[in-house]
Design a protein around this motif. Structure first.
Motif, PDB file in Angstrom:
ATOM      1  N   THR A  77      -4.493  -9.110  -1.003  1.00 30.68           N
ATOM      2  CA  THR A  77      -4.751  -9.364  -2.413  1.00 30.68           C
ATOM      3  C   THR A  77      -4.875 -10.871  -2.603  1.00 30.68           C
ATOM      4  O   THR A  77      -3.877 -11.587  -2.574  1.00 30.68           O
ATOM      5  CB  THR A  77      -3.626  -8.781  -3.296  1.00 30.68           C
ATOM      6  OG1 THR A  77      -3.518  -7.387  -3.005  1.00 30.68           O
ATOM      7  CG2 THR A  77      -3.923  -8.970  -4.764  1.00 30.68           C
ATOM      8  N   HIS A 104      -8.103  -3.034   1.605  1.00 32.33           N
ATOM      9  CA  HIS A 104      -7.026  -2.050   1.589  1.00 32.33           C
ATOM     10  C   HIS A 104      -6.514  -1.813   3.006  1.00 32.33           C
ATOM     11  O   HIS A 104      -7.295  -1.782   3.964  1.00 32.33           O
ATOM     12  CB  HIS A 104      -7.509  -0.723   0.987  1.00 32.33           C
ATOM     13  CG  HIS A 104      -7.795  -0.827  -0.476  1.00 32.33           C
ATOM     14  ND1 HIS A 104      -6.804  -0.724  -1.419  1.00 32.33           N
ATOM     15  CD2 HIS A 104      -8.944  -1.048  -1.143  1.00 32.33           C
ATOM     16  CE1 HIS A 104      -7.342  -0.858  -2.624  1.00 32.33           C
ATOM     17  NE2 HIS A 104      -8.639  -1.066  -2.479  1.00 32.33           N
ATOM     18  N   SER A 130       0.854  -1.181   0.000  1.00 32.90           N
ATOM     19  CA  SER A 130       0.000   0.000   0.000  1.00 32.90           C
ATOM     20  C   SER A 130       0.895   1.237   0.000  1.00 32.90           C
ATOM     21  O   SER A 130       2.043   1.182   0.442  1.00 32.90           O
ATOM     22  CB  SER A 130      -0.868  -0.006   1.257  1.00 32.90           C
ATOM     23  OG  SER A 130      -1.506   1.234   1.434  1.00 32.90           O
ATOM     24  N   THR A 163      -7.644  -7.205  -5.007  1.00 32.92           N
ATOM     25  CA  THR A 163      -7.454  -6.583  -3.698  1.00 32.92           C
ATOM     26  C   THR A 163      -8.756  -6.674  -2.926  1.00 32.92           C
ATOM     27  O   THR A 163      -9.770  -6.100  -3.319  1.00 32.92           O
ATOM     28  CB  THR A 163      -7.004  -5.113  -3.832  1.00 32.92           C
ATOM     29  OG1 THR A 163      -5.750  -5.097  -4.522  1.00 32.92           O
ATOM     30  CG2 THR A 163      -6.828  -4.457  -2.477  1.00 32.92           C
ATOM     31  N   ASN A 181      -2.053  -4.300   1.553  1.00 33.01           N
ATOM     32  CA  ASN A 181      -3.413  -4.619   1.156  1.00 33.01           C
ATOM     33  C   ASN A 181      -3.500  -6.140   1.073  1.00 33.01           C
ATOM     34  O   ASN A 181      -2.522  -6.793   0.717  1.00 33.01           O
ATOM     35  CB  ASN A 181      -3.733  -4.038  -0.229  1.00 33.01           C
ATOM     36  CG  ASN A 181      -3.625  -2.531  -0.273  1.00 33.01           C
ATOM     37  OD1 ASN A 181      -4.034  -1.847   0.640  1.00 33.01           O
ATOM     38  ND2 ASN A 181      -3.054  -2.016  -1.349  1.00 33.01           N
TER      39      ASN A 181
END
Length: 96
Positions: free
Chosen positions: A57, A65, A39, A62, A55
């Motif tokens: 993923t 966040h 991030s 994603t 983040n």
């Protein structure tokens, strides 16, 4: 054993977390780094230093966040959590 997960996908698990200010910091080798992307978020703690964020993923998408943070270059008082990863309790399922 402490475990952090999202939708049943385990992001990290360890019996060697370090608790700081009520948060479990997971050792770097207990975190599934392939489930994270970097991030651009950074924050500063007066005694720990500058935090960087990840983040979540999963499957190339994603999911969450800024799900976790870590201190790549902590201040001296926080050297014991250098690169350890902590998760927001409202963004993951944390099982203790």
């Amino acid at each position: 054993m402490v475990r952090a997960s999202i939708n049943g996908v385990i992001l990290a698990e360890s019996d060697k977390t370090v608790v700081v200010e009520g948060n479990h910091y997971f050792p770097p080798d207990s975190v599934k780094k392939d489930l994270f992307s970097t991030s651009n978020t950074h924050t500063t703690c007066p005694w720990k230093g500058e935090a960087s964020y990840y983040n979540a993923t999963i499957g190339g998408k994603t999911e969450v966040h800024d799900v976790a943070w870590y201190y790549p270059q902590p201040k001296e008082k926080a050297n014991n959590i250098k690169d350890y990863v902590a998760f927001y309790k409202n963004k993951v399922v944390l099982e203790e």
